[in-house]
Design an enzyme around this catalytic site. Sequence first.
Site, PDB file in Angstrom:
ATOM      1  CB  CYS A   5      11.424   8.544  10.432  1.00  0.00           C
ATOM      2  SG  CYS A   5      10.013   8.243   9.362  1.00  0.00           S
ATOM      3  N   GLY A  59       5.556   4.781   9.411  1.00  0.00           N
ATOM      4  CA  GLY A  59       4.564   5.849   9.445  1.00  0.00           C
ATOM      5  C   GLY A  59       4.505   6.498  10.811  1.00  0.00           C
ATOM      6  CE  LYS A  78      -2.739   3.372   1.403  1.00  0.00           C
ATOM      7  NZ  LYS A  78      -2.211   4.769   1.427  1.00  0.00           N
ATOM      8  CD  GLU A  94       8.030  12.443  13.582  1.00  0.00           C
ATOM      9  OE1 GLU A  94       8.993  11.908  13.009  1.00  0.00           O
ATOM     10  OE2 GLU A  94       6.933  11.868  13.757  1.00  0.00           O
ATOM     11  CD  GLU A 135      11.148   4.315  11.105  1.00  0.00           C
ATOM     12  OE1 GLU A 135      10.833   5.166  11.979  1.00  0.00           O
ATOM     13  OE2 GLU A 135      11.315   4.595   9.915  1.00  0.00           O
ATOM     14  CG  LEU A 136       5.546   3.445  14.789  1.00  0.00           C
ATOM     15  CD1 LEU A 136       4.735   3.172  16.049  1.00  0.00           C
ATOM     16  CD2 LEU A 136       4.660   3.415  13.564  1.00  0.00           C
TER      17      LEU A 136
END
Length: 485
Positions: free
Chosen positions: A282, A227, A174, A378, A249-250
């Site tokens: 990130c 994300g 996606k 963030e 992985e945020l």
Amino acid sequence: MKMLISGHWVDSSNGQTLDVVNPYDGAVIDTVPAAAREDVDKAISEAVSAQRIWNRIIIRERAKILRKFLELLTRDRDDLARTITLETGKPVFDSYGEIDSVYMTFESAIEIVKHHYGKSMPMGIEGGYDDDLQVTVHEPLGVIACIVPFNFPAALWAFKAGPALMAGNAIVVKPATSNPLTVLKLMGLLAEAGVTPGAAQCVTGRGSSVGNWISENPAVAQINLTGGVNAGKEIARRAAENLTDYKFELGGNDPLIICADCDMDLAVNEAGDKTRNAGQCCSGAKRFIVHESVKDEFMNRLIEERLKTVKEGDLMDPDTDFGVLISEEAAKEVERQVELTVSQGARLVYGGVRRGAYYMPTVLDGCTKEMDVCKNMEIFGPLFPIFTFKTLDEAIEIAEASDYGLSSGVIANNLADAMKVAASLRTGMVAVNGSGGFRAQELPFGGGKKMSGNSRECMSSVLEEVTQEKSIIFRYAMKKYNQAK
């Protein structure tokens, strides 16, 4: 473009589409399908069947197919780099680097799977099992859903897709809603290279719908997401209903501690790297925690030597090194975050200008650990919030004020100070004399700390995430072997 389902380019079953917009000039580049739930379910169902076929292809033959993909990637390198720039707003020099990283990631995945060994257990150490041969093998998980972010769409797609496919999994990808075109083209190259139709599916649409439908489907073995934290929490809640595995992985709010004895040239250079991809990373420094004795020198040199010298202009010009954010809405969000930080007491020293999706590199002085910018706000943009400290313990306290724990860095000549920081920060990585933006392909990267996720995305340990270990026991094997001698 259309979606790729079982080797065919298809529209959404309901005919709905989404525009893909060039953030640099606002022009519509293309449209993609807005997948309906039945499209997503079909893609996953057919991926389950295709995975069994793909996994039966022996490893060296899978390697040949993915090496064919690398040939096609080289053939289309120019088109892919141009597509990234058009849909993402980053300079083309950076886009070429991203496509080249795809090549390296797939090449590495081919090799590591070829050398992913099982184990045999020592015999004669446990009563009753002296004649049993016990071994382990690695098997694919099944269907892995890969949810790809907008900031490095090709590079992060490769980290998910390459190892998963080479290990014998099927993937349902996606792409990001805002810029899915490059990922769609890469998926098309996999099909052209000969990957089993259905083992590489790509569905497009909004994450709030397509991502949720994927998460709820019990046929998905694992969801691999890069994300935001909120997206990760929502996916985890939905995946829990079927005990679906997930690797995330945020977000991050990486600190960079700059000590009084630092190499200032190095400090300015490492901090200036934040302008890459217009600050949409990130990892990478997001809080600059500087000893009070060198703060003015650092801030002034950062502005004069790095921020004032960024090269703006035509993104297709190889000399341009600073682009725009992914959308005007994203730039407005950075603008709002800057205004909030100023209202909480920070001082705008440089920048603060927005034009459409463009946001100027911006320096805020006088930031404190009580402000939102120090905690969990963030900022995905070229912002340089500067904090000061007197003692190293104070610097560590500021750095630890966030619930994020992605990466971090410290610039110091005193090794004892550097090691104290490295031991104290609860982050997945600490770069000594570097920033959190350090990203080497082999080195474990990502969360594992606090709210930044649980994936350790890298070549050295990725197969632990995309395979499962199976134990096989041959009872009385050695007894029969000895009897036969």
